[in-house]
Design an enzyme around this catalytic site. Structure first.
Site, PDB file in Angstrom:
ATOM      1  CB  SER A 171      -0.770   0.221   1.239  1.00 43.78           C
ATOM      2  OG  SER A 171      -1.717   0.606   0.861  1.00 43.78           O
ATOM      3  CG  ASP A 279      -5.501  -1.450  -3.935  1.00 42.19           C
ATOM      4  OD1 ASP A 279      -4.932  -2.760  -4.658  1.00 42.19           O
ATOM      5  OD2 ASP A 279      -5.968  -0.479  -4.400  1.00 42.19           O
ATOM      6  CG  HIS A 328      -5.456  -2.317  -0.637  1.00 39.97           C
ATOM      7  ND1 HIS A 328      -4.861  -1.788  -1.047  1.00 39.97           N
ATOM      8  CD2 HIS A 328      -5.103  -1.534   0.212  1.00 39.97           C
ATOM      9  CE1 HIS A 328      -4.216  -0.726  -1.424  1.00 39.97           C
ATOM     10  NE2 HIS A 328      -4.277  -0.822   0.299  1.00 39.97           N
TER      11      HIS A 328
END
Length: 435
Positions: A171, A279, A328
């Site tokens: 991330s 995502d 994610h």
């Protein structure tokens, strides 16, 4: 299957004998000695969790993710609601490594025996900040400086003998890898260690600066378009971007370097990009909220187009793994070994990448046969890959298969079949098998 895994484990342990105590999963917390040079947002000392593996010359440094804040208001809110991402005061003294940070060969087939370092995210600046505390600022933003200090400290703990340093992150940590991997290579060279091969592994940090599905004003972290949030953030954090990327853009346009497809061509270090084609964080900033309500046709087309755009930005990325899933982050999840693209798992693809870099260092050979490193799903819908992580109904908690999920989202099988020029039954068969 269990006996097969046991064989792998004993084979791995005989190939890489390690003292028994290194089989512990625990990483221990070390605060940085030079806290003034690298602190968390609230001025508390930054640090890292370390599990050494004596005898191994491979080091994995992982940058944690967790969004960002870009002005006093949303940083104050973040401090009230997510303090551990801005302060080290309540960090536990140990952490358990999972996924690529695991010391178990079953969970981490190729990196289990490396020296593991987990660097907690407490700078809220996508690992880019280089600002000291001033009278005007309530918070400091030192993400880039924290990485430099950690590297400096680890050199004395064995990193100096490393053959390979893999800077990984998920991330905001994945974007942090793209922003810092060349800087780490340069730093080690300056410290007198030019022989360490520095590589990057960016997971779920390859964002697009695309148009939002529904434009909203930049009020908070979630509603603000990514370009605007980074534009504001970079000024607030005194954010650093690599010189080679900065030179591609006009002054004031450095925010472009936070977007993978723009910074990647300027990088010198090899980087492996892992990115879900759909995502969830990208969809969130694009204002597509999948709340369990049927998706409108406009949203559905937007989601499909997002997958196409993302696929397009990865076509020239040498080493990539992009499953057509709605999710994610992946590399620190226990199930990271289960996901496949075109029959190849992520750990296998990373192993192939390792080997290809090792071989090209020796003699510039062509890619290894049967060992692919450019793996991008070509099917067009979220979760059209049957190895995608399980989706659960947000309300009932029930697991859903692909067809249930798509119908739950308001997917019109008849209409979609018509668009694809297929019989509805053929389309449903393809969806079930993930082709």
């Amino acid at each position: 299957m269990d006996s097969f895994m046991a064989q792998i484990k004993s084979m791995a342990q005989s190939l890489y004998p390690a003292p028994p105590r290194t089989c512990t999963q625990e990483l221990r917390l070390h605060f940085l000695h030079n806290a003034s040079a690298a602190a968390c947002n609230d001025g508390s000392p930054a640090g890292y969790y370390l599990k050494e593996s004596k005898g191994s010359r491979r080091w994995l440094l992982f940058l944690e993710g967790g969004w960002y804040c870009f002005n006093r208001e949303n940083c104050n809110t973040r401090y009230e609601t997510m303090r551990r991402l801005m302060s080290s005061k309540d960090w536990p003294s140990t952490r358990t490594g999972t996924g690529i940070l695991s010391s178990q060969p079953e969970e981490n087939p190729h990196w289990w025996n490396a020296n593991m370092v987990f660097i907690p995210y407490c700078s809220s600046d996508v690992w880019s900040g280089a600002s000291a505390k001033t009278e005007k600022m309530d918070f400091v933003f030192m993400g880039a400086l924290i990485i430099q200090e950690v590297v400096k400290e680890l050199v004395g703990k064995g990193l100096g003998n490393a053959k390979v340093l893999l800077l990984a992150g998920s991330s905001a940590g994945g974007t942090g890898v793209l922003l810092n991997v060349d800087q780490v290579a340069e730093q080690l060279e300056q410290l007198g260690y030019p022989g360490i091969q520095v590589r990057g592994l960016a997971d779920s940090g390859w964002f697009l600066d695309n148009k939002q599905y529904r434009r909203t004003d930049c009020i908070d972290t979630i509603t603000c378009a990514p370009t605007e949030a980074i534009r504001r953030g970079i000024r607030y954090w005194n954010g650093l971007v690599p010189e080679r990327c900065k030179m591609q853009f006009k002054e004031g346009e450095e925010w472009n370097c936070f977007f993978g497809y723009k910074i990647y061509p300027t990088l010198r270090s090899p980087v492996f990009v892992v990115q879900w084609l759909f995502d969830e964080a990208q969809l969130t900033v694009d204002n597509v909220h999948l709340t369990g309500q049927p998706v409108q046709e406009g949203q559905w087309l937007y989601i499909q187009n997002l997958g196409r755009e993302l696929r397009n930005t990865l076509k020239d990325v040498t080493a990539s793994f992009a499953p057509a899933c709605l999710s994610h982050e992946i590399i620190t999840r226990n199930h990271w070994t289960d996901i496949q693209v075109k029959g190849t798992s992520l750990p296998r693809a990373l192993h192939c990448w390792d080997r290809s870099l090792h071989d090209s260092n020796k003699n510039g050979k062509a890619p290894l046969k049967g060992c692919p490193i450019h793996l991008i799903d070509s099917c067009p819908w979220p979760h059209c890959n049957p190895s995608c992580p399980t989706i659960r109904d947000q309300y009932t908690g029930q697991e859903m298969n692909v067809i249930q999920f798509l119908m739950h989202m308001g997917f019109d099988v008849q209409k979609m079949a018509q668009q694809q020029g297929l019989e509805p039954s053929k389309l449903l068969g393809m969806l079930s098998s993930g082709s």
